[in-house]
Design a protein around this motif. Structure first.
Motif, mmCIF file in Angstrom:
data_model
loop_
_atom_site.group_PDB
_atom_site.id
_atom_site.type_symbol
_atom_site.label_atom_id
_atom_site.label_comp_id
_atom_site.label_asym_id
_atom_site.label_seq_id
_atom_site.Cartn_x
_atom_site.Cartn_y
_atom_site.Cartn_z
ATOM 1 N N ALA A 1 66.746 22.520 24.545
ATOM 2 C CA ALA A 1 65.352 22.924 24.708
ATOM 3 C C ALA A 1 64.497 21.709 25.070
ATOM 4 O O ALA A 1 64.943 20.561 25.012
ATOM 5 C CB ALA A 1 64.839 23.563 23.419
ATOM 6 N N VAL A 2 63.255 21.989 25.417
ATOM 7 C CA VAL A 2 62.259 20.959 25.682
ATOM 8 C C VAL A 2 61.411 20.778 24.433
ATOM 9 O O VAL A 2 61.113 21.749 23.720
ATOM 10 C CB VAL A 2 61.375 21.355 26.889
ATOM 11 N N ASP A 3 61.028 19.550 24.153
ATOM 12 C CA ASP A 3 60.163 19.274 23.018
ATOM 13 C C ASP A 3 58.891 20.120 23.129
ATOM 14 O O ASP A 3 58.267 20.190 24.185
ATOM 15 C CB ASP A 3 59.803 17.785 22.989
ATOM 16 N N ALA A 4 58.512 20.761 22.030
ATOM 17 C CA ALA A 4 57.351 21.657 22.054
ATOM 18 C C ALA A 4 56.075 20.937 22.480
ATOM 19 O O ALA A 4 55.166 21.567 23.038
ATOM 20 C CB ALA A 4 57.159 22.293 20.678
ATOM 21 N N ALA A 5 56.008 19.619 22.259
ATOM 22 C CA ALA A 5 54.820 18.863 22.659
ATOM 23 C C ALA A 5 54.641 18.834 24.167
ATOM 24 O O ALA A 5 53.529 18.588 24.662
ATOM 25 C CB ALA A 5 54.904 17.435 22.110
ATOM 26 N N ASP A 6 55.710 19.093 24.909
ATOM 27 C CA ASP A 6 55.661 19.032 26.369
ATOM 28 C C ASP A 6 55.623 20.411 27.021
ATOM 29 O O ASP A 6 55.719 20.525 28.243
ATOM 30 C CB ASP A 6 56.877 18.261 26.893
ATOM 31 N N VAL A 7 55.514 21.455 26.208
ATOM 32 C CA VAL A 7 55.489 22.826 26.725
ATOM 33 C C VAL A 7 54.077 23.374 26.600
ATOM 34 O O VAL A 7 53.472 23.320 25.522
ATOM 35 C CB VAL A 7 56.470 23.732 25.959
ATOM 36 N N VAL A 8 53.548 23.892 27.689
ATOM 37 C CA VAL A 8 52.220 24.501 27.661
ATOM 38 C C VAL A 8 52.337 25.887 27.048
ATOM 39 O O VAL A 8 53.058 26.742 27.555
ATOM 40 C CB VAL A 8 51.635 24.595 29.076
ATOM 41 N N GLY A 9 51.651 26.102 25.955
ATOM 42 C CA GLY A 9 51.721 27.402 25.300
ATOM 43 C C GLY A 9 51.515 27.256 23.810
ATOM 44 O O GLY A 9 51.617 26.156 23.256
ATOM 45 N N PRO A 10 51.219 28.351 23.130
ATOM 46 C CA PRO A 10 50.972 28.306 21.687
ATOM 47 C C PRO A 10 52.234 27.951 20.905
ATOM 48 O O PRO A 10 53.348 28.265 21.317
ATOM 49 C CB PRO A 10 50.502 29.726 21.359
ATOM 50 N N VAL A 11 52.033 27.280 19.796
ATOM 51 C CA VAL A 11 53.125 26.880 18.907
ATOM 52 C C VAL A 11 52.985 27.641 17.594
ATOM 53 O O VAL A 11 51.889 27.746 17.042
ATOM 54 C CB VAL A 11 53.092 25.357 18.665
ATOM 55 N N ASP A 12 54.092 28.150 17.113
ATOM 56 C CA ASP A 12 54.095 28.927 15.868
ATOM 57 C C ASP A 12 55.207 28.411 14.966
ATOM 58 O O ASP A 12 56.376 28.742 15.159
ATOM 59 C CB ASP A 12 54.310 30.408 16.195
ATOM 60 N N PRO A 13 54.891 27.566 13.977
ATOM 61 C CA PRO A 13 55.928 27.009 13.100
ATOM 62 C C PRO A 13 56.759 28.073 12.394
ATOM 63 O O PRO A 13 57.903 27.818 12.013
ATOM 64 C CB PRO A 13 55.116 26.172 12.096
ATOM 65 N N TRP A 14 56.200 29.262 12.197
ATOM 66 C CA TRP A 14 56.939 30.347 11.556
ATOM 67 C C TRP A 14 58.215 30.671 12.317
ATOM 68 O O TRP A 14 59.225 31.044 11.726
ATOM 69 C CB TRP A 14 56.045 31.580 11.468
ATOM 70 N N LEU A 15 58.189 30.513 13.636
ATOM 71 C CA LEU A 15 59.376 30.796 14.445
ATOM 72 C C LEU A 15 60.504 29.817 14.124
ATOM 73 O O LEU A 15 61.664 30.211 14.024
ATOM 74 C CB LEU A 15 59.028 30.731 15.936
ATOM 75 N N SER A 16 60.171 28.545 13.987
ATOM 76 C CA SER A 16 61.194 27.551 13.651
ATOM 77 C C SER A 16 61.788 27.808 12.282
ATOM 78 O O SER A 16 62.985 27.589 12.051
ATOM 79 C CB SER A 16 60.594 26.139 13.703
ATOM 80 N N ALA A 17 60.959 28.269 11.363
ATOM 81 C CA ALA A 17 61.446 28.542 10.014
ATOM 82 C C ALA A 17 62.469 29.657 9.998
ATOM 83 O O ALA A 17 63.280 29.750 9.069
ATOM 84 C CB ALA A 17 60.264 28.887 9.097
ATOM 85 N N ARG A 18 62.473 30.516 11.026
ATOM 86 C CA ARG A 18 63.421 31.630 11.095
ATOM 87 C C ARG A 18 64.756 31.234 11.716
ATOM 88 O O ARG A 18 65.697 32.029 11.706
ATOM 89 C CB ARG A 18 62.809 32.771 11.909
#
Length: 436
Positions: A41-58
């Motif tokens: 994957a690409v680091d979330a800091a370099d992706v344009v779009g909303p970030v939802d930490p809940w997704l990573s927790a899953r």
């Protein structure tokens, strides 16, 4: 022995990209189904779009996620995620595949130019690849509907379309299997490329459902400023000109219901949320302008900013009723339909009669569906909606979801389907290798 898969998903969690959710939902069940997976994957800091930490927790802790940094966005045009991340993803993919621990590369992303890494890696390491068509790479929709201006304008679309057609042909001929949310996407591929598609394993599966996610949020009140039981009907998802026919007919039927007394003005209001992929207040509304100057103007609001995934699920569950607008493109499959069904609310789906959503609701229940096609007039569609939703007061009573019939559409079932399909893909690749 488990099938070892390297899954390429640039917008993987915590980024809330629509094209990341199939893979994310499958990971929890992959090991039990017989395949192991690592994610590139690409680091979330370099992706344009909303970030939802809940997704990573899953994401299961046992799943390795390898992240690369993409080039920074510049002002000279190559700002797409594929262009900015291709080199870094290729290098990291080479490093991972050189270890010899993968049997298959699985591209699950709508950043289609990145699928071109598949032939490069296959030539270098002998590892076959398969592709997930969550959208079509080449789309004739705007050619068939010239009155609708494509995203980015006609010139940009024409240039991109030409490039996509050239790249698609080069990549699919070297691919060993195709997964798609719509049979129509694969039929179109086969029409363009013939035996290069028809002679390889197909699997048609919409996005999977995960009932456990809604159950986990059912008693969770954190992070979502949306009240329940407030007389609100909601649509959450993208807008666009291809949904105008369904939306206009719905608003027309609602207006007639008010005029005839089938509904009172205070019975409901409507909110459309997350209707544009353009963030930062740059999104253009799709639905609110349709009621300007009508009695519904004060009853309809639209917020184009996208919600985080967990907030989207909470908002569905806190709505009094749900409306899903379908595209006038019959191949369109709404990836969001499963959370709508699982929310357990009165649900109205307005879709092209050849959409897979229609047959799904007919099979499993969970809502009422009104269908249209190219010959359906606005007046006829509005009358159907009025009868099905307003006069029958379907908005007051949920339709039960048949959980037993719904089971094949869950992530658990789809993960088993993919394991079998992966085996077919590997067998196809071995056959290709013997005849090359």
């Amino acid at each position: 022995m488990a099938i070892r898969v390297l899954a390429v998903s640039p917008r993987f969690a915590p980024t809330n990209g629509a094209d990341t959710h199939r893979l994310r939902l499958l990971l929890e069940h992959a090991e039990a189904a017989g395949w192991s997976v690592e994610v590139l994957a690409v680091d979330a800091a370099d992706v344009v779009g909303p970030v939802d930490p809940w997704l990573s927790a899953r994401v299961p802790a046992s799943v390795l996620v390898h992240r690369v940094r993409a080039w920074r966005r510049r002002g000279w045009g190559l700002n797409g995620l594929a262009q900015r991340s291709a080199v870094a993803l290729y290098r990291k993919g080479c490093e991972l595949l050189a270890s010899g621990r993968f049997d298959l590369v699985f591209f699950s992303t709508t950043e289609f130019p990145l699928h071109a890494l598949g032939p490069l890696w296959r030539r270098k390491f002998g590892v076959p690849f398969c592709m997930d068509f969550q959208d079509p790479w080449v789309n004739d929709y705007y050619r068939l509907h010239p009155h609708i201006v494509p995203p980015g304008g006609r010139l940009k679309y024409a240039i991109a379309d030409r490039m996509h057609r050239l790249m698609e042909g080069a990549v699919v001929r070297r691919c060993s299997g195709f997964l798609s949310v719509s049979n129509a996407y694969l039929d179109d591929l086969a029409t363009r490329h013939g035996a290069a598609i028809r002679d390889k394993p197909w699997l048609v599966r919409p996005f999977p459902a995960e009932p456990d996610e809604l159950q986990a949020l059912a008693t969770d009140d954190d992070g979502c400023d949306v009240s329940a039981n407030s007389g609100v009907w909601r649509y959450i998802g993208r807008g666009g000109g291809d949904m105008a026919k369904a939306a206009r007919a719905f608003f027309s039927a609602w207006t007639h219901a008010l005029e005839s007394g089938a509904m009172q003005a205070g019975d409901a209001r409507f909110e459309a949320i997350g209707t544009s992929y353009a963030g930062g207040g740059r999104g253009q509304p799709s639905f609110a302008p349709l009621v300007d100057g009508t009695p519904l103007a004060t009853r309809v609001t639209e917020n184009t900013e996208r919600l985080g995934y967990a907030d989207m699920l909470r908002t569905l569950m806190r709505s009094d009723a749900l409306i899903v607008f379908g595209s006038d493109d019959p191949a369109y499959t709404a990836s969001k339909i499963y959370p709508y069904l699982l929310a357990g609310k009165p649900l109205l789906a307005i879709f092209h009669r050849r959409s897979s959503v229609v047959s799904l609701i007919q099979e499993v229940g969970g809502g009422v569906c009104v269908c249209f096609d190219e010959t359906t007039t606005q007046e006829v569609l509005a009358e159907d909606i009025a009868n099905t939703w307003f006069r029958s007061r379907a908005w007051t009573k949920p339709v039960p979801l048949d959980r037993e019939r719904f089971e094949p559409y869950t992530a658990r079932a789809q993960t088993r389907d993919l394991h079998e399909w992966f085996g077919e893909v590997l067998a196809c690749a071995a056959k290709q290798q013997r005849h090359s």
